[in-house]
Design an enzyme around this catalytic site. Structure first.
Site, mmCIF file in Angstrom:
data_model
loop_
_atom_site.group_PDB
_atom_site.id
_atom_site.type_symbol
_atom_site.label_atom_id
_atom_site.label_comp_id
_atom_site.label_asym_id
_atom_site.label_seq_id
_atom_site.Cartn_x
_atom_site.Cartn_y
_atom_site.Cartn_z
ATOM 1 N N GLY A 107 -7.296 24.883 -40.078
ATOM 2 C CA GLY A 107 -8.048 25.926 -39.395
ATOM 3 C C GLY A 107 -9.417 26.146 -39.995
ATOM 4 O O GLY A 107 -10.167 27.003 -39.551
ATOM 5 N N CYS A 108 -9.749 25.364 -41.012
ATOM 6 C CA CYS A 108 -11.050 25.480 -41.661
ATOM 7 C C CYS A 108 -11.971 24.427 -41.035
ATOM 8 O O CYS A 108 -11.663 23.241 -41.072
ATOM 9 C CB CYS A 108 -10.857 25.195 -43.148
ATOM 10 S SG CYS A 108 -12.275 25.541 -44.142
#
Lengths: 121, 98, 111
Positions: free
Chosen positions: C109-110
């Site tokens: 999710g980064c």
């Protein structure tokens, strides 16, 4: 984030045989990072995802099951498991990696109806 | 002849299809097919009945990956990858119930 | 495929410099990656990097920044479990930079 939505992930596949379980878990972690109301439903073969004691060295595949125990850190605490799915597979709550709420099919259906977004895996 | 089943018995009809078609010999359960040989699952009785007619084998690395290595139905023959190759080599033909 | 050269040994990385093989990680490699990120490793930096390695060992994921911050707060105290402290150590993001130095994949999710 302006508005919190109710996201439900419906998990119906066993781990490793297909990529669905891992894909679902990754999207859950991403969604949780955006402060949404996330719940996870495990039914049919999906309950196998939470089985304790997975050892994947022999199939040279990453064992992603420990990550279900990290869901609490992500504030994902609504985990629902369907009762008959578990029974049909000879499993009990003690066989699962995390603590869950056990629901009937009818209760699962009602819960699905309450969601803003349903993601199917 | 060797029959290979790789789908979960509770999600797919491949094990049923295999059992009602095959006439004898070896059945090998791999990947999600291994759930069929775990104690307490809904197809256990059907599997035990089939064991009278077939030699039923299971690929242990797949069973262990799923956390069920300790729930093998007795009488099912565990194999590793070398055993898998052995089965494929010793049978004249092989049907994979995909 | 890219690679880095540390102490005469070659380590494979992805195109952004994250180690491909987690088990190859060692302190020397960590120091080297830190330098490429313009970070001088202090005890405070090591504390975070070691925390990340332990977290990964247990859960098999690199935690999102929010989760890292909260978990560090729980384990090491509120004065360390906050964004000011962690971004002070890792200006381009504790998730991205500290995970890279710890030899872990980029947090899910980064971006």
């Amino acid at each position: 984030m302006s508005e919190v939505k109710k996201f439900m992930f419906v998990n119906r596949k066993a781990p490793y045989g297909t990529i669905y379980a891992l894909e679902s878990l990754e999207v859950v972690l991403i969604t949780a990072a955006f402060d949404q109301d996330v719940s996870l439903m495990f039914l049919d073969d999906g309950v196998y995802q939470l089985k304790k004691g997975q050892q994947t060295k022999g199939i040279e595949t990453k064992n992603f099951s420990p990550a279900y125990r990290a869901l609490e850190d992500y504030d994902v605490e609504k985990l629902y498991v369907e009762k008959e799915s578990m029974q049909a597979r000879g499993l009990t709550e003690e066989d699962l990696l995390v603590s869950v709420t056990v629901l009937s099919r009818a209760e699962m259906g009602a819960l699905m109806d309450e969601q803003d977004v349903v993601l199917s895996y | 002849m060797l029959h290979i089943v790789n789908k979960s018995p509770l999600t797919s009809n491949t094990l049923d299809s295999c059992l009602s078609t095959a006439t004898g010999g070896d059945i090998l359960l791999i990947e999600d097919g291994v759930y069929a040989v775990t104690r307490g699952n809904a197809v256990e009785a059907k599997l035990r009945a089939a064991m009278g007619q077939f030699r039923v084998h299971v690929l242990m690395p797949d069973l262990e990956a799923r956390g069920l290595g300790d729930r093998l139905v007795e009488g099912v023959l565990p194999v590793d990858y070398a055993g898998f190759v052995e089965l494929a080599a010793s049978n004249k033909t092989c049907q994979s119930w995909l | 495929m890219s690679s880095i050269e540390v102490g005469g040994k070659s380590y494979e990385t992805d195109e952004e410099g994250y180690l491909l093989n987690l088990s190859e990680w060692n302190a020397e490699v960590a120091d080297y990656i830190a330098k490429t990120e313009n970070i001088d490793m202090t005890d405070q930096h090591w504390e975070v990097v070691n925390f990340l390695r332990e977290y990964f060992e247990e859960y098999q994921i690199a935690p999102a920044v929010r989760v890292l911050t909260k978990s560090i707060g729980k384990k090491l105290g509120a004065e360390k479990g906050n964004s000011e402290y962690l971004y002070g150590l890792f200006p381009y993001g504790p998730g991205k930079q500290a995970c890279k130095i710890a030899g872990l994949p980029k947090p899910t999710g980064c971006v």
